[in-house]
Design a protein around this motif. Structure first.
Motif: not given
Length: 159
Positions: A2-3, A69, A71, A74, A77, A80-81
């Motif tokens: 979550t950001p 940040e 996100e 690269s 990555a 991300r989840d």
């Protein structure tokens, strides 16, 4: 993850404050963080840590830093989840202090994590009326010094 600007019920306040630490991982550049991201993913998925905050920093030739940040990197990555609530635990002052220890023309990931592996230990300490009150990474040079002293027959670094 979550950001940073979205806090949920599992945010930093839901963590065990006795088990939160920060780690600064120095890298040649942020594009070199792929294996670190994979390791972090593994640690989260195996419930050994919970990521509470994470930023990337790049240090220029004059020692100035730029925050990125996760996100936007690269090589990160893979995260991300991953379950985690990345919050604003790291202040600008925290980032400045961490960056002072970094060489020019390098990058770093600054991570705040809850050490879930230590929950059993923290619970045991609390059940006995105590608590975990601190910890610190021992510098590599100190461990190497202790190892050399041990080999010379002076266990404990010659205390």
């Amino acid at each position: 993850m979550t950001p940073r600007n979205e806090q949920g019920a599992q945010g930093p306040l839901a963590s065990d404050p006795d088990l939160v630490e920060y780690v600064v991982i120095n890298l040649p550049d942020l594009s070199s963080s792929l294996t670190v991201a994979q390791a972090l993913r593994s640690l989260v998925e195996s419930s050994r840590i919970r990521i509470l905050d994470l930023v990337g920093v790049a240090i220029d030739a004059e020692g100035r830093y730029t925050v990125t940040e996760p996100e936007l990197v690269s090589a990160l990555a893979d995260l991300r989840d991953v379950d985690g609530e990345v919050g604003r635990l790291l202040s600008d002052d925290d980032i400045v202090v961490a960056c002072r220890a970094l060489p020019a023309r390098t990058s770093a990931l600054i991570l705040v994590a809850e050490d879930l592996w230590a929950k059993v230990l923290a619970d045991a300490a609390r059940s006995g009326g105590g608590q975990i009150v601190g910890g610190e990474r021992i510098p590599r040079s100190r461990l190497e010094q202790a190892e050399r002293a041990f080999r010379r027959g002076r266990p404990g670094g010659g205390r």
